[in-house]
Write an enzyme that holds these catalytic residues in place. Sequence first.
Site, PDB file in Angstrom:
ATOM      1  N   ALA A 291       0.827  -1.212   0.000  1.00 25.10           N
ATOM      2  CA  ALA A 291       0.000   0.000   0.000  1.00 25.10           C
ATOM      3  C   ALA A 291       0.856   1.255   0.000  1.00 25.10           C
ATOM      4  O   ALA A 291       0.535   2.249  -0.626  1.00 25.10           O
ATOM      5  CB  ALA A 291      -0.905  -0.006   1.225  1.00 25.10           C
ATOM      6  N   ASP A 337      22.087  40.491 -20.423  1.00 24.15           N
ATOM      7  CA  ASP A 337      22.692  41.567 -21.208  1.00 24.15           C
ATOM      8  C   ASP A 337      21.555  42.455 -21.713  1.00 24.15           C
ATOM      9  O   ASP A 337      20.384  42.214 -21.402  1.00 24.15           O
ATOM     10  CB  ASP A 337      23.566  41.027 -22.339  1.00 24.15           C
ATOM     11  CG  ASP A 337      22.858  39.995 -23.185  1.00 24.15           C
ATOM     12  OD1 ASP A 337      21.637  39.868 -23.035  1.00 24.15           O
ATOM     13  OD2 ASP A 337      23.518  39.340 -23.992  1.00 24.15           O
TER      14      ASP A 337
HETATM   15  P1  ATP Z   1      25.041  43.717 -24.640  1.00 18.68           P
HETATM   16  O1  ATP Z   1      26.294  43.264 -23.967  1.00 18.68           O
HETATM   17  O2  ATP Z   1      24.001  44.150 -23.685  1.00 18.68           O
HETATM   18  O3  ATP Z   1      24.525  42.815 -25.702  1.00 18.68           O
HETATM   19  P2  ATP Z   1      26.358  45.448 -26.533  1.00 18.68           P
HETATM   20  O4  ATP Z   1      25.880  44.931 -27.826  1.00 18.68           O
HETATM   21  O5  ATP Z   1      26.533  46.920 -26.426  1.00 18.68           O
HETATM   22  O6  ATP Z   1      25.406  45.096 -25.345  1.00 18.68           O
HETATM   23  P3  ATP Z   1      28.880  44.256 -27.084  1.00 18.68           P
HETATM   24  O7  ATP Z   1      28.371  43.483 -28.217  1.00 18.68           O
HETATM   25  O8  ATP Z   1      29.892  43.671 -26.166  1.00 18.68           O
HETATM   26  O9  ATP Z   1      27.699  44.712 -26.158  1.00 18.68           O
HETATM   27  O10 ATP Z   1      29.441  45.618 -27.668  1.00 18.68           O
HETATM   28  C1  ATP Z   1      30.205  46.499 -26.874  1.00 18.68           C
HETATM   29  C2  ATP Z   1      30.298  47.842 -27.557  1.00 18.68           C
HETATM   30  O11 ATP Z   1      31.027  47.686 -28.766  1.00 18.68           O
HETATM   31  C3  ATP Z   1      28.981  48.442 -27.967  1.00 18.68           C
HETATM   32  O12 ATP Z   1      28.392  49.170 -26.941  1.00 18.68           O
HETATM   33  C4  ATP Z   1      29.381  49.328 -29.139  1.00 18.68           C
HETATM   34  O13 ATP Z   1      29.887  50.559 -28.671  1.00 18.68           O
HETATM   35  C5  ATP Z   1      30.500  48.543 -29.763  1.00 18.68           C
HETATM   36  N1  ATP Z   1      30.009  47.721 -30.857  1.00 18.68           N
HETATM   37  C6  ATP Z   1      28.994  46.834 -30.837  1.00 18.68           C
HETATM   38  N2  ATP Z   1      28.829  46.239 -32.015  1.00 18.68           N
HETATM   39  C7  ATP Z   1      29.775  46.747 -32.819  1.00 18.68           C
HETATM   40  C8  ATP Z   1      30.161  46.520 -34.160  1.00 18.68           C
HETATM   41  N3  ATP Z   1      29.531  45.640 -34.914  1.00 18.68           N
HETATM   42  N4  ATP Z   1      31.186  47.230 -34.653  1.00 18.68           N
HETATM   43  C9  ATP Z   1      31.839  48.097 -33.887  1.00 18.68           C
HETATM   44  N5  ATP Z   1      31.536  48.363 -32.619  1.00 18.68           N
HETATM   45  C10 ATP Z   1      30.527  47.701 -32.067  1.00 18.68           C
END
Ligand code: ATP
Length: 938
Positions: A291, A337
């Site tokens: 049971a 993020d």
């Molecule tokens: P999260 O971390 O919240 O996703 P995020 O996209 O800003 O934010 P990362 O991708 O680490 O974080 O980017 C850091 C920084 O680099 C950004 O804030 C921006 O200033 C710069 N960045 C992001 N994407 C590019 C890119 N494709 N080319 C050049 N600089 C970039």
Amino acid sequence: MATEDDFKTMDQIIYRVAAKQVYDQLKTNKDGLSSEEAKERLQQFGKNTIKEKQGRPLYLQFLSNFISMMAILLWISGGIAFVAKMPELGVAVWCVNIINGIFSFIQEYKASKATEALKSMLASYARVIRDGKEVQILTDELVPGDVMLITEGEKISADARLIEASDLQVNQSALTGESNPVRKFSDAIHRNDLTNLEIANLIFTGSTVSSGSGKAVVFKTGMDTELGKIAGLTQNVTDEQSPLQKELNRLTKQISIIALTFGFIFFVLAVFFVKDPVAESFIFALGMIVAFIPEGLLPTVTLALARGVQRMVKKNALVKNLSSVETLGCTTVICTDKTGTLTQNEMTVNHLWLPDKELEVTGTGYAPKGEIIDGDHKITFKTNPDVNLLLTAASLCSNARILPPDEKNPRYTVLGDPTEACLGVVAEKAGLRLENIQNEQPRIRELHFDSRRKRMTTIHQLNKPIHGKNRVAYTKGAPKELIELCENVLINGQIQPITDDMKKKAMTANDSYARQGLRVLAVAVRYLGLDDQDIPTSLSAYTPEIIEQKMTFIGLVVMADPPRPEVKEAVQKCHQAGIRIVMITGDYGLTAESIAKRIGIVTGDHPRVISGLELEGMSDDQLKNALKDEVIFARVAPEQKYRVVDNLQQLGEVVAVTGDGVNDAPALKKADIGVAMGITGTDVAKEAADMILTDDNFASIVHAVEQGRAAYNNIRKFLLYILNSNVPEAAPSMAFLLSKGAIPLPLTIMQILFIDLGTDLIPALGLGSEKPEAGIMNKPPRNLKEPLLNRTILIKAFFWYGILESIVSLSAYFFVNSINGFSLGNLAEEGSATYIAATTMTLAAIVFCQIGAVMNCRTENESVFKIGFLKNVTINAGIILEVILLLVIMHVPLFQKVFGTAPIGVQSWIFLICIPPIILAIEEIRKAISRRIVQTHK
Ligand code: ATP
């Protein structure tokens, strides 16, 4: 046509030939295979899959349900019954065991099918060139000769020879165990002393791209690959048990021990107190053990979790293993993020900032419709040289593509990073034609974006030299960091030295945009001459350190990335559920703070914003202190997430963390729940994670937590329900024992067995699929250390329901006696017609009590009427089925004989029908009081 033989020994020659000859060797060309050729090769070479290690064969899985500890206990019990000359009981106990085994197998099978279906949803893709065009195909469809494109974060899905490589580093740890990335090149190699895995121009299935990018031609697929060979050798790895499975095994043992203890007590009481013969007492004890054993517990729990997982899929969260479901329910902190998770990641440039003026950009979305406006007149690339260079640089330093509307998508869409895509859009708004400028200044090298440098550079050949130089580097990235690298500034077409005041002016503009939650990128240029001393002649020797200096600042591009509309509510839900949210972003502090305030992540006026740099200088103790308050981490490198997660865990938090890049993998692994982004996430992040969000949306994490809590609660509801009937099953025997037989046994062992299978199993299944209760997210997270079978459940099952159901069922027994003219002091004798009807009634009363109880168990404190009384179809069907079963054993002679049952009269039926509403009403009153108490304590 290529034959299999052509490829058999390919690994011995393919690395020796020059990149240009690779195409010929593999019978393909730079435009890739044609679709027809690819189809033929797929037929010839088979699918590109590593055959999974064979799971246990089905018959073994089936048999294992009959040799668990619980099952063995039942086999022995049945055997003893035979020895004790009670063959019906022996047969019945063994039947219980067999039915339970089959039932468990079906549940297990269903759950494994559900998880298999999930696995197939995690299918991965490869980028290849076919018919001259870049396309995405399922990795299963890769064939020798396919020209494959790879980039940072991607998983390599076939063995291939590189023909182009740009800063390529690959992690081959799955094959070699060595976790440091290895450099890869495309040059021919003429050595004989290397193993395949050491050859630098070959890449292998199962590795991932740590950085850089490349192009390679596939020469081996499926089981012919290096990984395939290893997989063939290691087929018998055993599966680890998940924490929940371990907990459940412990639980089954606990309950089995309770069962054995009760059995023993009953045996002793029967022998020494009632002075029953030993053999009879033994049978008696046996009944008690049977049971109490929770048949069907393990597989039903697994199924409840699998259902939770299926529900999460509908809410865009793919959970990779079942045990994550319950961890999700205990989450106390979500580290998230910003870009794309909290915001829409649909960037629109709305301002351009030049050192001498600010321009407005009109239009939204990715359609190149809109204008660049200076006060009241329109600007084009022709009328303003600074705008021309700013937008040429920004749009050339980009890998995204804008796709015009088609049948599938009525709107403009983008392929690649939205931050980059919107730069192309604004360039078109200024009148630039992307195709033209790409042809005039072809790209010859890329220094990839990485989240640590926070910028990206592309180098272009200039058809017409500018300032006497024939190459140009365009850089875009985080303003503060990029402006620091600039020596000059472009004003009105003139390059002049940049002053500190100018840098300050640009940063002031940047900050004021950031305070409005806008994202800002700086753009810079550097002309490169072949005879410049500090510039290497070979393109492959260009590094960020060499190129990204002595730059000329052109201006800022300002873009809006609005928060996702559903996030505000999800954040609020988290707060009510006692879950903290910590934003960890690569973006600028002021932008992060502005967005965090807007969606309610931080409530104070001045939350603490810790930058990556500051974090580096903090001790673990300082970090822990900071983590106790509202805090935002901005401009952090992905590696720093690991430290934040680690410290939160040391503070006793259960942490979920989001990530998408290669460098996020350690944090995703470290977290209790690693959450990878399905859209923007790399394969590496997805592999490291426990859960994947198919829509990259923060709100989906919150939904998943809710489902996780619900799944765990459902297991508890199920547990409570199956334990409820134990006490009323034991109480009749107790009455018999304590009255020294004056009360003839009101419920026989065969009848107990019927309840165990008839009522405990079928409706219980329905409890596993209950939806999350209202208010489930208004409670703080469950303590991870609390066992599944906690004190509340034990007290509720054994005392509350146990006593209630015992009183009702024994009353039913006395009721039949009394309507047949018997009284408490003079009950119907064992074996008499009234006795049989009375025991049938005890049995039926417990079944009807459980009908009320299953409805009650659907909620913890909420009224069942509020969640839709008849909404759970499985439970309703289970109830109907058990009543039919009851009628069958009452009326079919064969079963009457086996179970010692008989039909009951109309009065008895009226008695029975009254039971569920009473049980329901009593519990509804308790729930109402409990709700009131909770309310007043708020
Ligand atoms: P999260 O971390 O919240 O996703 P995020 O996209 O800003 O934010 P990362 O991708 O680490 O974080 O980017 C850091 C920084 O680099 C950004 O804030 C921006 O200033 C710069 N960045 C992001 N994407 C590019 C890119 N494709 N080319 C050049 N600089 C970039």
